[in-house]
Design a protein around this motif. Structure first.
Motif, PDB file in Angstrom:
ATOM      1  N   ALA A   1       0.797  -1.237   0.000  1.00  0.00           N
ATOM      2  CA  ALA A   1       0.000   0.000   0.000  1.00  0.00           C
ATOM      3  C   ALA A   1       0.830   1.288   0.000  1.00  0.00           C
ATOM      4  O   ALA A   1       0.571   2.183  -0.812  1.00  0.00           O
ATOM      5  N   PRO A   2       1.838   1.450   0.869  1.00  0.00           N
ATOM      6  CA  PRO A   2       2.599   2.713   0.838  1.00  0.00           C
ATOM      7  C   PRO A   2       3.295   2.924  -0.487  1.00  0.00           C
ATOM      8  O   PRO A   2       3.268   4.014  -1.065  1.00  0.00           O
ATOM      9  N   LEU A   3       3.901   1.856  -0.990  1.00  0.00           N
ATOM     10  CA  LEU A   3       4.587   1.949  -2.267  1.00  0.00           C
ATOM     11  C   LEU A   3       3.600   2.314  -3.368  1.00  0.00           C
ATOM     12  O   LEU A   3       3.876   3.152  -4.239  1.00  0.00           O
ATOM     13  N   TYR A   4       2.418   1.704  -3.286  1.00  0.00           N
ATOM     14  CA  TYR A   4       1.387   1.967  -4.290  1.00  0.00           C
ATOM     15  C   TYR A   4       0.998   3.439  -4.273  1.00  0.00           C
ATOM     16  O   TYR A   4       0.904   4.086  -5.322  1.00  0.00           O
ATOM     17  N   GLU A   5       0.811   3.944  -3.079  1.00  0.00           N
ATOM     18  CA  GLU A   5       0.484   5.371  -2.950  1.00  0.00           C
ATOM     19  C   GLU A   5       1.546   6.235  -3.610  1.00  0.00           C
ATOM     20  O   GLU A   5       1.273   7.147  -4.375  1.00  0.00           O
ATOM     21  N   LEU A   6       2.810   5.927  -3.291  1.00  0.00           N
ATOM     22  CA  LEU A   6       3.948   6.704  -3.807  1.00  0.00           C
ATOM     23  C   LEU A   6       3.955   6.680  -5.331  1.00  0.00           C
ATOM     24  O   LEU A   6       4.112   7.714  -5.992  1.00  0.00           O
ATOM     25  N   LEU A   7       3.764   5.471  -5.880  1.00  0.00           N
ATOM     26  CA  LEU A   7       3.812   5.350  -7.331  1.00  0.00           C
ATOM     27  C   LEU A   7       2.617   6.030  -7.970  1.00  0.00           C
ATOM     28  O   LEU A   7       2.745   6.715  -8.985  1.00  0.00           O
ATOM     29  N   PHE A   8       1.431   5.820  -7.340  1.00  0.00           N
ATOM     30  CA  PHE A   8       0.234   6.374  -7.953  1.00  0.00           C
ATOM     31  C   PHE A   8       0.331   7.888  -8.032  1.00  0.00           C
ATOM     32  O   PHE A   8      -0.175   8.501  -8.962  1.00  0.00           O
ATOM     33  N   ASN A   9       0.998   8.477  -7.048  1.00  0.00           N
ATOM     34  CA  ASN A   9       1.148   9.934  -7.077  1.00  0.00           C
ATOM     35  C   ASN A   9       2.439  10.363  -7.767  1.00  0.00           C
ATOM     36  O   ASN A   9       2.903  11.484  -7.586  1.00  0.00           O
ATOM     37  N   LYS A  10       3.013   9.481  -8.533  1.00  0.00           N
ATOM     38  CA  LYS A  10       4.184   9.792  -9.363  1.00  0.00           C
ATOM     39  C   LYS A  10       5.318  10.348  -8.518  1.00  0.00           C
ATOM     40  O   LYS A  10       5.935  11.350  -8.873  1.00  0.00           O
ATOM     41  N   TYR A  11       5.575   9.730  -7.396  1.00  0.00           N
ATOM     42  CA  TYR A  11       6.648  10.139  -6.490  1.00  0.00           C
ATOM     43  C   TYR A  11       6.481  11.584  -6.021  1.00  0.00           C
ATOM     44  O   TYR A  11       7.438  12.223  -5.621  1.00  0.00           O
ATOM     45  N   PHE A  12       5.282  12.085  -6.121  1.00  0.00           N
ATOM     46  CA  PHE A  12       4.967  13.459  -5.666  1.00  0.00           C
ATOM     47  C   PHE A  12       5.828  14.520  -6.332  1.00  0.00           C
ATOM     48  O   PHE A  12       6.139  15.545  -5.740  1.00  0.00           O
ATOM     49  N   PHE A  13       6.256  14.216  -7.582  1.00  0.00           N
ATOM     50  CA  PHE A  13       7.150  15.179  -8.242  1.00  0.00           C
ATOM     51  C   PHE A  13       6.483  16.531  -8.464  1.00  0.00           C
ATOM     52  O   PHE A  13       7.055  17.582  -8.187  1.00  0.00           O
ATOM     53  N   ASP A  14       5.240  16.474  -8.946  1.00  0.00           N
ATOM     54  CA  ASP A  14       4.543  17.737  -9.210  1.00  0.00           C
ATOM     55  C   ASP A  14       4.377  18.532  -7.931  1.00  0.00           C
ATOM     56  O   ASP A  14       4.559  19.752  -7.910  1.00  0.00           O
ATOM     57  N   GLU A  15       4.071  17.809  -6.837  1.00  0.00           N
ATOM     58  CA  GLU A  15       3.853  18.502  -5.570  1.00  0.00           C
ATOM     59  C   GLU A  15       5.159  19.120  -5.080  1.00  0.00           C
ATOM     60  O   GLU A  15       5.185  20.248  -4.570  1.00  0.00           O
ATOM     61  N   ILE A  16       6.264  18.372  -5.267  1.00  0.00           N
ATOM     62  CA  ILE A  16       7.558  18.903  -4.819  1.00  0.00           C
ATOM     63  C   ILE A  16       7.924  20.155  -5.617  1.00  0.00           C
ATOM     64  O   ILE A  16       8.328  21.173  -5.060  1.00  0.00           O
ATOM     65  N   TYR A  17       7.730  20.079  -6.926  1.00  0.00           N
ATOM     66  CA  TYR A  17       8.024  21.259  -7.741  1.00  0.00           C
ATOM     67  C   TYR A  17       7.151  22.427  -7.331  1.00  0.00           C
ATOM     68  O   TYR A  17       7.595  23.572  -7.263  1.00  0.00           O
ATOM     69  N   ASP A  18       5.884  22.080  -7.072  1.00  0.00           N
ATOM     70  CA  ASP A  18       4.966  23.130  -6.688  1.00  0.00           C
ATOM     71  C   ASP A  18       5.456  23.815  -5.419  1.00  0.00           C
ATOM     72  O   ASP A  18       5.472  25.040  -5.330  1.00  0.00           O
TER      73      ASP A  18
END
Lengths: 196, 623, 99
Positions: B536-553
């Motif tokens: 589940a945690p890994l799935y979350e991470l992948l589904f959110n694309k490693y949070f790249f957009d959020e980090i850039y934001d």
């Protein structure tokens, strides 16, 4: 009277000198009259007097022209200015009615007086260059006297100054057209723009 | 014959201008076929160039520069509008115009009902022109011009549906990301001019070995800055975020620009500048590392996405990562080979996905598809071929090219064991996500019968079949590719490494991925839920694309926005705006004062005249 | 009398004309002042034409007279027109030149 003439004679003045002195006195007197007349033009409260003083001034100048060997111009001055132009002025004054003008010492007048005074001083400075030495020009007095002033001017006008002459005629034509259009057509346009 | 090569540029340009200017006067069908014809014509001319190159000795095939006209001639710098015809550019152009032609034909069917059909085709022609310019440029200047123009065409096409807000935002994002790369390219061009005094490829590459020694600061910086452009255009970490969003555009656009041609321009750039990159091994390591990282990263994200086009987009990033790995280990022609096969099967995948979306009335979520194998048989079979090729199933095109990359990751000059191992993991992921998507889409029972899925028209399936044939047979072009391109890369032909052990492991990794996909998605729902819960945690991470957009934001967008807001309030309104306004206001006040001069009273004017006369006379007398 | 006298007389008359133009409010008198100025200049030209033994000055004066005649005629027509619309003759009350 006779004694005075004798005295003059005894000073050994010949005819030429006496006439020269007389002429100088005459020129001076006429010049002063012209100046006084022009003062009269601007100082009279009623336009009709101004116009009359102006006529005096112009006649004086015509006389001066005569004394400076410009017979033709003197005639033109009398005929055109003192004759035609001033008659026109008098007509207009008669037409519009002459009203006395109030004098005051407004800022405009004082400043005008100051500036014109300065201008007068500056113009007088041109006298500092001294007498003009006569130069040997193309048209000497003798030549003019030989052919006559009017003829000499005519020759000059039609030989060397034909284009300004023609342009002057054109100017008169334009003036005629302008007057006709001003006098003939109604001036509703003007009235519309005027703020009362 | 080389003198005809300008037609490759001219024909798509003529198509673009013709459709843009006269598009409203010609019928839709004529315009669409006209656009296809220009690209097809460019393809034919490219084939002529190929024939011409074959008529010469391999060593003479280089540096055919066709100067169209001198553009800027000045002391110490001259710039000609010129075209470089050599094996690399012709090879790349074959892919661009060939695949481009097929996709144009496909678009006639796909875009058939769009009200702005001809605008779409004019943009597509513009893209082909820009890409040809990029490829054919004989100097860095026109390379950058083409580079920017493909960015423009990409922007226009991603945002083609201007009434769709997400598409417009995605277009903007893509443009901004690409501009970051363009800046790098421009700085690199300036540095090249500073060091070499010219921008011409031939002269620069000839002078490079004598100007720099290996790993000089200058060459490292130049190659790195060029790499920034390549990363941005090819969607490599960390400039990758635009590519998945770019899927908002029409599907043929995704196939042409964001899978087959434009995104591989970065690979082309590095291959073109191989003379520079071979002198900068440090940069090569960077390329290989970033390529591998992107391959793993994108592959892992693709395993959990549900939008069919996004899955393929992440797969594209991953495959381009493989190409970067190949150039990074110094086997340029292998990278170009993979570029070609990838163009075939990835364009096919996208077009197949487009066909599915077309048949499903615009639905893109794979959870709502399923069972399409009966209603869309042609799409089903071609998609299967593409999926097999993508996952590297033996004897398909992808198998040959990918196998060579993996072998070279270990055996090539810059290769090592770590590269090989990570690449094998990425291959396994590829097999998994490809077939996960495939099973969702075509197998099982239909999940949305109300959409009435149907097969696409012939004009769309025909390109699919051609591409399917190429995806199957393209692998056998490998030796030809290496042989043809070897003059460009200093005569080096990659050795075929016979290492059965490594090969078996790689192939079994690919097959393993497929098997896992079968095990999870084809044998019932239980396993899927179980696996999801386990990871589940890994799935979350992948589904959110490693949070790249959020980090850039958080790291870039928010601070920049904050600074911008602050500057607007303080500097803009309080400083610049205020001073400009104040100047205007003061001028108005002063002129109001001056305008009192114009009283309208004649006597006042006369007085002014007299005053002026007095002043002028003062000057006349006293000066 | 010499050239200084001519200069003096014409400068004086010219200045008086300028003064009149500035301080008077009646447009007719203002026109007369303009005539004064023109006459002053004419006198200067004629006098110097005699000193310099050249007729150019006189011809210049002749043309100035023509211009003055034309100007007076047009100017008086304009005054007449203004009077017809406004029934008064004070230049200070005419300010449609104001922008």
């Amino acid at each position: 009277m006779m004694e005075f003439l004798d005295q003059l004679w005894s000073l050994n003045l010949d005819r030429e000198t006496v006439f020269g002195l007389f002429e100088q006195g005459l020129v001076f007197a006429i010049g002063m009259t012209a100046i006084l007349a022009s003062l009269g033009v601007i100082l009279c409260a009623t336009p009709i007097y101004s116009a009359l003083y102006l006529i005096v001034n112009m006649m004086c100048l015509a006389l001066l022209f005569l004394l400076y060997n410009a017979e033709f111009l003197a005639a033109v001055q009398v005929i055109v200015y003192a004759g035609a132009v001033m008659i026109l002025f008098l007509f207009i004054i008669a037409l519009l009615g002459a009203k006395k003008e109030k004098r005051d010492l407004s800022f405009q007048n004082l400043a005008g007086l100051g500036f014109v005074g300065l201008l007068f001083c500056e113009l007088l400075m041109s006298m500092m260059v001294g007498e003009t030495k006569p130069v040997e020009g193309r048209v000497t007095l003798e030549v003019v006297q030989q052919v006559g002033s009017a003829k000499a001017i005519g020759i000059e006008l039609f030989s060397h100054h034909i284009i300004p002459f023609e342009l002057a005629s054109l100017l008169l034509l334009v003036a005629v057209v302008g007057i006709i259009s001003l006098a003939k057509f109604s001036n509703k346009q003007l009235r519309k723009r005027t703020r009362f | 014959m080389y003198s005809l090569s300008w037609l490759i540029l001219f024909l798509p340009m003529a198509g673009f201008l013709g459709l843009a200017w006269f598009g409203r006067y010609i019928p839709r069908s004529v315009g669409g076929w006209f656009a296809c014809a220009t690209v097809g014509g460019a393809f034919v001319v490219t084939l002529l160039q190929l024939v011409q190159l074959y008529a010469e000795n391999p060593a003479d095939r280089l540096n055919h520069v066709l100067t169209l006209y001198p553009w800027i001639v000045s002391e110490g710098f001259s710039l000609n509008v010129s075209i470089l015809v050599d094996p690399l550019s012709v090879f790349m152009l074959l892919v661009v115009t060939g695949v481009g032609f097929l996709i144009h034909v496909y678009s006639i069917g796909y875009m058939h009902d769009d009200p702005e059909y001809l605008r779409f085709f004019s943009y597509m022609n513009l893209f082909i022109f820009a890409m040809s310019l990029l490829v054919l440029a004989a100097d860095f200047f026109f390379l950058i011009v083409g580079w920017a123009l493909v960015g423009l065409a990409s922007y226009l096409l991603i945002g083609f549906w201007t009434d769709k807000k997400s598409a417009v935002l995605a277009a903007r994002k893509a443009f901004v990301m690409n501009v970051i790369g363009d800046v790098g390219m421009v700085i690199a061009a300036f540095m090249i001019f500073e060091h070499f005094g010219t921008l011409n490829y031939v002269e620069v590459f000839k002078a490079a070995p004598t100007t720099f020694s290996s790993n000089d600061d200058g060459i490292l910086l130049i190659t790195f800055l060029l790499l920034v452009g390549a990363f941005a255009k090819s969607a490599q970490i960390p400039l990758h975020t635009w590519l998945p969003d770019a899927m908002e555009g029409p599907t043929p656009v995704s196939a042409l620009i964001h899978a087959a041609t434009m995104v591989t321009a970065g690979v082309y750039l590095i291959a073109r500048c191989n003379a520079l990159y071979m002198m900068a091994p440090f940069t090569m390591y960077l390329i290989a590392a970033v390529g591998l990282l992107t391959a793993l990263f994108a592959g892992s994200i693709a395993m959990v996405q549900y939008d069919i086009k996004r899955v393929i987009a992440y797969s594209t990033m991953s495959q381009i990562g493989f190409m970067f790995l190949a150039v990074g280990v110094g086997v340029f022609s292998v990278a170009m080979f993979h570029l070609m096969t990838h163009a075939f099967f990835k364009a096919l995948l996208f077009l197949g996905a487009g066909s599915v979306i077309h048949g499903m009335a615009g639905e893109q979520d794979i959870r709502k598809m399923g069972g399409l194998r009966f209603v869309m048989p042609v799409t089903f079979i071609t998609f299967l071929i593409a999926a097999l090729a993508l996952s590297g199933f033996p004897l398909t095109a992808g198998f040959f090219s990918k196998e060579e990359i993996i072998m070279n990751a270990y055996h090539a000059e810059f290769g090592n064991f770590v590269y090989w191992g990570l690449a094998v993991i990425a291959v396994g992921m590829t097999g998994f996500y490809t077939f996960r998507m495939f099973f969702y889409t075509f197998m099982g029972n239909t999940r949305s019968p109300e959409l009435r899925p149907h097969e696409s028209p012939r004009v769309m399936t025909a390109p699919l079949m051609v591409l399917a044939g190429l995806s199957l047979a393209g692998g056998f072009l490998g030796p030809w590719t290496h042989d043809f391109l070897s003059p460009v890369f200093g005569g080096a032909v990659p050795v075929h490494h016979e290492d059965a052990m490594l090969e078996i492991i790689a192939v079994s990794a690919a097959l393993g991925g497929i098997v896992v996909a079968v095990a999870i998605y084809m044998t019932g729902k239980g396993q899927l839920a179980f696996v999801k819960q386990m990871l589940a945690p890994l799935y979350e991470l992948l589904f959110n694309k490693y949070f790249f957009d959020e980090i850039y934001d958080f790291l870039i967008v928010k601070p920049v926005k904050g600074i911008g807001q602050f500057m607007e309030e303080r500097a803009e309104k309080g400083g610049i705006d205020f001073s400009v306004d104040e100047i205007g206001r003061q001028v108005r006040e002063v002129s109001r004062g001056i305008s009192m001069w114009q009283s309208g009273k004649v006597r006042m004017y006369a007085l002014n005249m007299v005053a002026g006369m007095v002043t002028i006379l003062l000057f006349v007398i006293f000066l | 009398m010499g050239s200084e006298f001519v200069l003096f007389v014409s400068a004086t008359v010219f200045s008086i004309g300028a003064l009149g133009f500035v301080i008077r409010k009646n447009p007719l008198v203002m026109f007369m002042s303009v005539e004064l100025m023109l006459n002053a200049v004419n006198f200067l030209l004629v006098g110097y034409s005699s000193f310099l033994n050249s007729l150019d000055g006189q011809i210049f004066a002749l043309i100035i007279m023509t211009v003055a005649a034309a100007e007076v005629v047009v100017g008086l027509a304009i005054i007449l027109t203004i009077f017809r619309t406004r029934h008064e003759l004070d230049v200070d009350h005419i300010n449609i030149l104001k922008g």
